[in-house]
Design an enzyme around this catalytic site. Structure first.
Site, PDB file in Angstrom:
ATOM      1  N   ASP A  29      -3.825 -15.490   7.386  1.00 15.30           N
ATOM      2  CA  ASP A  29      -2.568 -16.063   6.864  1.00 15.30           C
ATOM      3  C   ASP A  29      -1.853 -16.937   7.889  1.00 15.30           C
ATOM      4  O   ASP A  29      -0.805 -17.517   7.577  1.00 15.30           O
ATOM      5  CB  ASP A  29      -1.629 -14.929   6.422  1.00 15.30           C
ATOM      6  CG  ASP A  29      -2.163 -14.211   5.183  1.00 15.30           C
ATOM      7  OD1 ASP A  29      -2.932 -14.833   4.421  1.00 15.30           O
ATOM      8  OD2 ASP A  29      -1.817 -13.037   4.982  1.00 15.30           O
TER       9      ASP A  29
ATOM     10  N   GLN B 273      -8.484  -7.536   0.338  1.00  9.72           N
ATOM     11  CA  GLN B 273      -8.092  -7.327  -1.066  1.00  9.72           C
ATOM     12  C   GLN B 273      -9.273  -6.830  -1.884  1.00  9.72           C
ATOM     13  O   GLN B 273      -9.134  -5.918  -2.706  1.00  9.72           O
ATOM     14  CB  GLN B 273      -7.511  -8.613  -1.633  1.00  9.72           C
ATOM     15  CG  GLN B 273      -6.209  -8.995  -0.935  1.00  9.72           C
ATOM     16  CD  GLN B 273      -5.573 -10.247  -1.483  1.00  9.72           C
ATOM     17  OE1 GLN B 273      -6.138 -10.909  -2.356  1.00  9.72           O
ATOM     18  NE2 GLN B 273      -4.397 -10.587  -0.985  1.00  9.72           N
TER      19      GLN B 273
ATOM     20  N   ARG C  25       0.824  -1.209   0.000  1.00  7.94           N
ATOM     21  CA  ARG C  25       0.000   0.000   0.000  1.00  7.94           C
ATOM     22  C   ARG C  25       0.859   1.259   0.000  1.00  7.94           C
ATOM     23  O   ARG C  25       0.470   2.283  -0.573  1.00  7.94           O
ATOM     24  CB  ARG C  25      -0.967  -0.036   1.179  1.00  7.94           C
ATOM     25  CG  ARG C  25      -2.086  -1.081   0.981  1.00  7.94           C
ATOM     26  CD  ARG C  25      -2.739  -1.426   2.298  1.00  7.94           C
ATOM     27  NE  ARG C  25      -3.917  -2.284   2.162  1.00  7.94           N
ATOM     28  CZ  ARG C  25      -3.869  -3.612   2.025  1.00  7.94           C
ATOM     29  NH1 ARG C  25      -2.705  -4.246   1.959  1.00  7.94           N
ATOM     30  NH2 ARG C  25      -4.989  -4.329   1.925  1.00  7.94           N
TER      31      ARG C  25
ATOM     32  N   ARG D 222      -5.662 -18.435  -9.096  1.00 10.39           N
ATOM     33  CA  ARG D 222      -6.489 -17.840  -8.042  1.00 10.39           C
ATOM     34  C   ARG D 222      -7.676 -17.049  -8.605  1.00 10.39           C
ATOM     35  O   ARG D 222      -7.588 -16.463  -9.675  1.00 10.39           O
ATOM     36  CB  ARG D 222      -5.603 -16.964  -7.140  1.00 10.39           C
ATOM     37  CG  ARG D 222      -4.534 -17.804  -6.468  1.00 10.39           C
ATOM     38  CD  ARG D 222      -3.639 -17.006  -5.582  1.00 10.39           C
ATOM     39  NE  ARG D 222      -4.358 -16.467  -4.426  1.00 10.39           N
ATOM     40  CZ  ARG D 222      -3.805 -15.662  -3.527  1.00 10.39           C
ATOM     41  NH1 ARG D 222      -2.560 -15.295  -3.658  1.00 10.39           N
ATOM     42  NH2 ARG D 222      -4.515 -15.237  -2.507  1.00 10.39           N
TER      43      ARG D 222
ATOM     44  N   SER E 261     -12.734  -9.778   2.816  1.00 13.64           N
ATOM     45  CA  SER E 261     -11.414  -9.796   2.178  1.00 13.64           C
ATOM     46  C   SER E 261     -10.899  -8.372   2.026  1.00 13.64           C
ATOM     47  O   SER E 261     -11.527  -7.541   1.347  1.00 13.64           O
ATOM     48  CB  SER E 261     -11.514 -10.458   0.797  1.00 13.64           C
ATOM     49  OG  SER E 261     -10.443 -10.042  -0.023  1.00 13.64           O
TER      50      SER E 261
ATOM     51  N   LYS F 262      -5.823 -19.339  -1.370  1.00 16.77           N
ATOM     52  CA  LYS F 262      -4.620 -18.538  -1.100  1.00 16.77           C
ATOM     53  C   LYS F 262      -3.527 -18.948  -2.103  1.00 16.77           C
ATOM     54  O   LYS F 262      -3.827 -19.506  -3.146  1.00 16.77           O
ATOM     55  CB  LYS F 262      -4.186 -18.723   0.358  1.00 16.77           C
ATOM     56  CG  LYS F 262      -5.178 -18.120   1.353  1.00 16.77           C
ATOM     57  CD  LYS F 262      -5.273 -16.617   1.183  1.00 16.77           C
ATOM     58  CE  LYS F 262      -6.301 -15.990   2.105  1.00 16.77           C
ATOM     59  NZ  LYS F 262      -6.474 -14.558   1.841  1.00 16.77           N
TER      60      LYS F 262
ATOM     61  N   ARG G 294       4.088 -19.661   2.991  1.00  9.80           N
ATOM     62  CA  ARG G 294       3.695 -19.918   4.386  1.00  9.80           C
ATOM     63  C   ARG G 294       3.624 -21.419   4.684  1.00  9.80           C
ATOM     64  O   ARG G 294       3.847 -21.840   5.827  1.00  9.80           O
ATOM     65  CB  ARG G 294       2.382 -19.204   4.713  1.00  9.80           C
ATOM     66  CG  ARG G 294       2.503 -17.693   4.558  1.00  9.80           C
ATOM     67  CD  ARG G 294       1.461 -16.908   5.312  1.00  9.80           C
ATOM     68  NE  ARG G 294       1.357 -15.559   4.761  1.00  9.80           N
ATOM     69  CZ  ARG G 294       2.178 -14.549   5.051  1.00  9.80           C
ATOM     70  NH1 ARG G 294       3.174 -14.724   5.893  1.00  9.80           N
ATOM     71  NH2 ARG G 294       2.004 -13.361   4.504  1.00  9.80           N
TER      72      ARG G 294
END
Ligand code: S3P
Length: 464
Positions: free
Chosen positions: A344, A193, A49, A145, A191, A371, A418
């Site tokens: 996450d 996003q 951002r 995705r 979300s 994800k 992750r």
């Protein structure tokens, strides 16, 4: 020495070669207690951002503590390709010369976001308010995705989807209209996003654009909009939700951004310290924004000894040094409404749960399926490799902890940083070492993971 990402540099292929480079297996094994003080890299969400808002401001934004992971570097390259001047001044120190809301120019080549859903989705919203055509692409993981969740609200605002791969996936090309239509959007998923893409698009529309969520997702976009001088309203919605409204067509003013340490990265040394006997670790300057601390709440409920030291505000976010001591953990029930604040962190929570005594039930994990990998399936497969009893019931993951983990076997990471870091942490305390098939994707969010963990005494090494 500084280096600038000019538009010509941005047009070069990205260096990481995700998806094509040879996999790099790695092994983690148990050893001595983990001891010491560390600082993990800057927060990934805030870093994306900072570059994006720097690009949309008129003038020069200075950023410190930026995460220099592949995901953020791809966002920086994309912003340079859209006309911003993005320059690295030193470690974590960057300068962005912005072009203003509505001032983006058409990129001369597809924008490649590598592994990053955040970069791709936020920048689709950012591009929407400009009458330009841009193509969005990414690696094999990102191409799988879902993007309809972004394309649908943007289409309602007047954006044309010129082309897209099957199912509305990447690579896809968008064309911004001359006049974007503001909308009041009820997001079907909590979300950040989706929320951020619509709000960023709303900057380019006349009047007010709003997004309503049933559960509040991370609020870094709202905070940064305010920080850069936009008019934003946030009001509660229902029991856990919010409506965020932005007034379009502002002139954003450059504002310095100090990026706090990423709680999602801190989660790995933190859980490692909890499960490796005799450990004591301090992790400095970790962002403690309540919309990001679901893992800390859950671990505390499990009996984790985590102290917040020197709680303070840095760059508009609350931060603290976290002192963590090896702890006996017990299983807990994690409510679905906590998911957005730790979305996450489920892979590493599953690892903690495997070392706990008793059952941990993690509820409402449907978003994990979309994800960087299908994390529900990838975590379950990893637990199976390590001999941990577990099951999936609907969207819930249930882990039967027995206080110790057998370990052994190789975990498939599916291009997911992750998953890689979670099972390496498991290997630091399991009876047998844990191997992962590929450590390369750790560079997307935590390039210094291996040396940082080694500094605490962890035995993690690449193997053939
Ligand atoms: C992010 C939001 C989350 C998270 C991702 C970063 C962001 O995704 O998983 O790593 O920076 O907005 P969703 O908001 O889609 O759950």
């Amino acid at each position: 020495m500084s280096s600038t990402l000019s538009s010509s540099a941005a047009a070069l292929p990205v260096s990481s070669g995700h998806g094509e480079a040879a996999p790099r297996p790695a092994l983690a094994r148990a050893g001595t207690p983990l001891l010491g003080t560390v600082r993990v890299p800057g927060d990934k969400s805030v870093s994306h951002r900072a570059i994006i808002f720097g690009t949309l401001a008129v003038g020069e934004t200075l950023i410190s503590g930026l995460l220099e992971g592949e995901d953020v570097l791809n966002t920086a390259r994309a912003c340079a390709a859209l006309g911003a001047q993005v320059e690295r001044l030193g470690p974590g120190a960057w300068r962005v010369q912005g072009v203003g809301v509505g001032g983006l120019r058409a990129p001369s080549a597809p924008l490649d976001f590598g592994n990053s859903g955040t970069g791709a989705r936020l920048m689709m919203g950012m591009v929407a308010g400009n009458p330009i055509t841009a193509t969005f692409d990414g690696d094999a993981s990102l191409r799988r995705r879902p993007m309809r969740r972004i394309l649908d609200p943007l289409a309602r605002m007047g954006v044309e989807v010129v082309s897209a791969a099957e199912g509305g996936r990447l690579p896809l090309t968008l064309r911004g209209p001359r006049d974007l239509v503001p909308i009041a959007y009820e997001s079907p998923v909590a979300s950040a996003q989706i929320k951020s893409a619509v709000l960023l698009a709303g900057l380019g529309a006349p009047g007010e654009t709003s997004v309503t969520e049933q559960e509040a997702s991370r609020d870094h976009t709202e905070r940064m909009l305010t920080h850069f001088g936009a008019e934003v309203r946030v009001v509660p919605h229902g029991a856990h939700g919010r409506t965020v409204t932005v007034v379009g067509r502002p002139e954003l003013k450059p504002a310095p951004v100090q990026v706090p340490a990423d709680p999602s990265s801190a989660a790995f040394p933190l859980v490692a310290a909890l499960v490796v006997p005799g450990s004591e670790v301090v992790i400095e300057g970790v962002m403690t924004n309540p919309l990001r601390t679901g893992l800390l709440s859950t671990l505390k409920e499990m009996g984790a000894e985590i102290e917040y030291l020197d709680e303070r505000t840095e760059g508009g976010e609350s931060v603290a040094d976290l002192r963590v001591r090896a702890s006996r953990l017990t299983g807990v029930d994690v409510p679905a409404e906590r998911a957005p604040s730790m979305i996450d962190e489920y892979p590493i929570l599953a690892v903690a749960a495997a070392f706990a005594e008793g059952t941990t039930r993690m509820r409402g994990l449907s978003e994990l399926r979309v994800k960087e990998s299908d994390r529900l399936a990838a975590v379950a497969a990893g637990l199976a490799q390590a001999g941990v009893r577990h099951r999936i019931e609907g969207d819930d993951l249930i882990v039967e902890g027995r206080g110790a983990v057998e370990g052994g076997g190789t975990v498939t990471t599916h291009m997911d940083h992750r998953i890689a870091m979670s099972f390496l942490v498991m290997g630091l305390a399991s009876l047998n070492p844990m191997k992962i098939d590929d450590i390369s994707f750790v560079a997307t969010s935590f390039p210094s993971f291996v040396p940082l963990m080694a500094g605490l005494g962890a035995d993690i090494a690449e193997v053939s």
